[in-house]
Design a protein around this motif. Structure first.
Motif: not given
Lengths: 650, 305
Positions: A340-348, A363-369, A395-397, A408-410
């Motif tokens: 797995l690799e992160f594309i980005d994570v955004e703090i929302i 979620p306080f942040a959302v990532g793309k993996v 966070s949920p799998y 991915i929701a954090f």
């Protein structure tokens, strides 16, 4: 991982070629027979051993291949030793000698063809394109008895043994290209550049391994996540086609495949079938396959065919026997395998510690993996906010197929006892795990962590401040009510909530003054204890404090949010007297001073509005509150047009 | 569970490694075409290069027979010769009848043959064969001597002979008739093979040890042919057969180059290739078994390059 029995029937025949659903194979590190670049799936070190045997009158086992592969991304190197890639023929040389007693003695010959070792290199040029080359070393040994006449006074025939060994390197190039996500195209040469020694005895020339130049074109199509269709065609006219499927089993992958092949040098048209079953788990893989020819095979063959046609392939020719082959593969990873690799994570969301419960379902942040591996994995996301979290918060799998990008929701948890007095920029670490104990990838982002008193401006979230002040409020309300025990004891039960509200309010406002927020630029809410201690606050602070005090005394409250245009919003309280409408006359004959709200049993109850900023006495606050509520919520239809909102504390 | 799977795989791996020590099975190549087990069968004919007298039964035409092995020997041959000044086409028929109880030896004790008999009149295609002396030569203490075993029956005609009475017809038959002085005549047909016509292509040279001879002939569906390879002795201007090769009647043969490469050029000037397609069999007539040879021969002379 899905594997296909990717064993080619022609010059490109191999015992180890297998594709998974990404088109690259864990099991092909020992195989140079397909496209030379196809072993680039190796993550670090990989070791492969192929063993098996041939069926004749008995089962004769051989060690076919030992291969070692190393990846120094994006470069891939492979070494291969092939002790079992050999074919020996022995036969009468076609000549015999008649000796004196008229008996015939045939002269013997034996030819041995071997591929000893090979080396390969490939490079991943882009995500979709890889290219490489292989060099394979072959030897050919020709041994033949022959007759040499000797002329002297007499003539006699000398029976001699003629032996010749030659060797050559076979070099080929190849590319793999994902034209689409589900379509892999492979292109490779066959016998592109061969160089080595030549035979000095011309009679052996025709017995040399045939090295006809060809081009190999391969297509691998993945119409579904567990289905692979493959087809390979050689410009010589030979081809193979196969199908494979599989499923998860005991934590690994169990795969089945069947491949049929046509070889222009063999009969019948479909020369044979290669069924296989494979299982892979973590860094281990095993594959068992069979090679079944559709023509009769035994340990003798036609000399005239051999004399005319020779052989084109050492391990797959018209004299090859049915086989059973086992392919073991081990990944010796000194580097952890990464899926797995992160594309980005955004703090929302910036963090408001007091609103902790709101982060349970928001979620306080959302990532793309992205799944960069070759099998489906579960993305296990974790986060940790510096200064806020003591450990990683899960966070949920989410499940991710190879090549897929998933959202991915954090979520986070805020400790109950968190007391942050300052708003500051902190850092959140985000981790994603797949099959390893260590995270596949991590990323760090700045996140604003507000002080405990910070409020996001949503009146609905004031309830978190009310709840946080509960402990203080219980003691506070009990203390006051106990001082009015005689009054309460003589009050009718149905009026107790109203009387208690009256007592608590009057006591609460006794020493308070209205003060605006200490910080103009930020929403700031005092906890009830702070309001009492500081002896003042704005409408938010006073409403929160009074609500907490009343709620702690068992009196139901609701916040009223007045969203006036162009003016600062205002908050006050509705208090449930618990009275049924027919008893409202006990409180007042003015029906504008109360309103009805349905309880959980859909029965109407009398609620009164309290202006918490009116710090004189209860009746005044009730009067002002009722007027405001009546005007804005009812007459001006604020409840209908959304300008007034009632938020139940519980 | 994963650990169990891992252990099982490791055990299988070790087992495979230990058991996989053999090499793949070899393949024995066998040839069953036309019942001939080998592509060519080589027999050394002349062991003494000074012996041009063909004790073993070869004569300069390449007609091969060793009649003393039988009690009688009947031959019918169509003979062609190329590479000489004049090509030769000839038809030859012979009949020899031995008295096996009357052997003739050299002074040294070597068996030369048996005294022949003339049991009556022999006809081939109704032409009477002539009785001629059966002379053989042998070397005794360095001297060439002649001796006669008796008489034999011969009917032979060359091409261009206006009195040619006997023509060997290829792919047909020759009528044989023996009219004994006493008793009933014996008569039967001798089948004849298809005509054989060969060619020789030489390449390379003897000096360079790469002398190659590619032999071609009109192939036919027979059990095989024989090719006699001989040389012409410079000094004696006599031919000496060296090898007899039996091979499939498939139209082509590359002579194993070692057979030619070692021939000494200072002694021999020409190579002689004789292609022979023949029927050889026994036939019973009047309680007597006759050994019969019917053959087509083509002899080609070429210079040693």
């Amino acid at each position: 991982m899905l594997q296909a029995g990717n064993i080619l029937a022609q010059s490109s025949f191999s015992f180890s070629g297998s594709n998974d659903i990404s088109g690259k194979s864990f099991n092909t590190i020992g195989s140079f027979e397909t496209t030379p670049s196809n072993y680039s799936v190796t993550k670090d070190w990989a070791f492969s051993l192929i063993t098996g045997g041939e069926f004749s009158d008995y089962f004769n086992s051989s060690l076919y291949t030992i291969a070692l592969s190393k990846r120094l991304s994006p470069h891939n190197f492979t070494l291969r030793y092939t002790p079992g890639y050999q074919k020996e023929f022995f036969f009468n040389s076609g000549e015999s000698i008649i000796i004196n007693d008229s008996t015939s003695n045939s002269l013997q010959a034996s030819f041995n063809y071997r591929e000893l070792f090979g080396l390969g290199y490939s490079i991943d040029l882009t995500e979709e394109l890889s290219a490489g080359f292989t060099m394979r070393y072959f030897t050919q040994e020709f041994n033949k008895e022959t007759l040499t006449p000797v002329f002297s006074d007499s003539v006699y025939l000398l029976r001699e043994n003629v032996n010749e060994n030659i060797s050559f390197w076979k070099t080929d190039l190849g590319i793999d290209y994902f034209l689409f996500k589900d379509l892999l195209i492979s292109l490779a040469s066959v016998n592109l550049l061969n160089f080595g020694s030549s035979v000095s005895e011309s009679e052996f020339e025709k017995y040399k391994l045939k090295t006809e130049k060809n081009v190999l074109l391969g297509l691998n199509y993945f119409p579904a996540s567990h289905l692979n269709l493959s087809a390979y065609y050689e410009s010589s006219g030979s081809f193979q086609t196969g199908l494979s499927t599989g499923f998860s089993f005991l934590g690994g992958n169990l795969n089945f495949s069947a491949t049929v092949f046509h070889d222009k040098y063999q009969e019948p048209f479909i020369a044979g079938i290669i069924p296989s079953i494979s299982f892979s788990i973590n860094n281990f893989g095993i594959k068992i396959l069979g090679v079944k020819y559709f023509s009769n095979r035994n340990t003798s063959g036609s000399y005239s065919f051999f004399d005319r046609e020779g052989i084109n392939n050492i391990i797959n020719n018209r004299y090859s026997l049915d086989k059973a082959v086992m392919n073991f593969t081990f990944a010796l990873n000194t580097q952890r395998e990464k899926y797995l690799e992160f594309i980005d994570v955004e703090i929302i969301e910036e963090i408001f510690p007091t609103l902790s419960e709101s982060y349970f379902n928001k979620p306080f942040a959302v990532g793309k993996v992205v799944n960069i591996g070759n099998k489906q994995v579960t993305v296990k996301p974790f986060s940790k906010i510096e200064g806020l979290n003591e450990s990683e918060i899960t966070s949920p799998y989410v499940s991710a197929n190879p090549g897929d990008t998933v959202r991915i929701a954090f979520y986070t948890l805020i400790p109950e006892n968190y007391k942050g007095t300052k708003t500051e920029i902190s850092y959140a670490d985000f981790f994603i795990y797949s099959i390893n104990d260590e995270p596949d990838d991590r990323i760090q982002k700045a996140v604003l962590v507000n002080s405990s008193n910070a409020w996001d401006g949503k009146v609905s979230n004031l309830k978190f401040f009310i709840k946080k002040g509960f402990e203080f409020s219980i003691g506070y309300s009990k203390n006051i009510l106990s001082m009015h025990k005689s009054v309460l004891d003589t009050t009718k039960n149905l009026l107790l909530p109203f009387v208690k509200t009256n007592i608590l309010f009057d006591h609460f406002v006794k020493e308070l003054v209205y003060t605006a927020d200490p910080r103009a630029s930020a929403e700031y809410v005092q906890f009830p204890e702070e309001t009492v201690k500081l002896k003042g606050g704005d409408c938010d602070d006073l409403s929160v404090a009074l609500s907490a005090i009343l709620e702690s005394a068992g009196i139901q409250t609701a916040l009223v949010d007045y969203k006036a245009d162009g003016e600062p919003r205002h908050v006050n309280l509705l208090v449930n007297t618990g009275l049924a409408p027919e008893y409202a006359g006990f409180l007042t004959n003015n029906d504008t001073k109360y309103s009805l709200r349905k309880n959980e049993f859909q029965k109407d109850e009398v609620w009164i509005a309290i202006e918490t900023t009116s710090l004189t006495d209860f009746n005044t606050a009730w009067e002002i509150g009722s007027q405001k509520f009546n005007n804005e919520a009812l007459i001006n239809m604020g409840l209908s047009n959304g300008k007034v909102e009632i938020i139940d504390v519980y | 569970m994963k650990q169990v799977i891992k252990n099982i795989m490791l055990m299988l791996f070790a087992l495979a490694f230990i058991s996989g020590c053999d090499k793949p099975l070899p393949t024995e190549l066998v040839s069953v075409d036309n019942g001939i087990s080998d592509e060519l069968e080589i027999e050394l004919i002349a062991q003494d290069t000074e012996d041009e007298l063909y004790h073993n039964g070869f004569d300069t035409t390449g007609i091969a027979h060793n009649p003393t092995a039988y009690s009688n020997f009947i031959t019918a041959s169509g003979v062609k010769t190329s590479g000489l000044l004049q090509p030769i086409h000839a038809s030859i028929a012979t009949a020899i009848f031995f008295d096996k109880s009357n052997p003739i030896h050299t002074p040294g004790g070597r068996l030369l043959g048996f005294v022949t008999r003339t049991p009556g009149v022999v006809r081939f295609n109704n032409h009477q064969a002539q009785r001629v002396p059966y002379v053989i030569s042998f070397r005794d203490h360095g001297m060439v001597r002649d001796t006669t075993l008796g008489m034999r029956y011969v009917l032979s005609f060359r091409n261009g002979n206006p009195h040619n009475q006997f023509e060997f017809e290829y792919g047909s038959s020759v009528n044989f008739k023996l009219e004994p002085l006493i008793g009933t005549a014996v008569e039967f047909q001798i089948p004849t093979p298809q005509e054989i016509t060969g060619s020789v292509t030489l390449s390379g040279s003897r000096e360079n040890k790469n002398l190659r001879a590619r032999l071609n002939w009109n192939k036919a569906d027979t059990a095989g042919i024989e090719i006699i390879i001989g040389v012409l002795d410079k000094r004696k201007n006599a031919s000496l057969p060296l090898y007899r090769i039996r091979t499939r009647d498939d139209g082509e043969l590359i002579v194993p180059f070692r057979l030619l490469a070692e021939i000494p050029k200072d002694k021999f000037s020409r190579l002689i290739f004789t292609f022979i397609r023949k029927f050889e069999f026994n036939r019973t007539g009047g309680n007597v078994e006759y050994h019969i040879l019917s053959q087509s021969l083509h002899t080609i002379f070429v210079d040693i390059p």
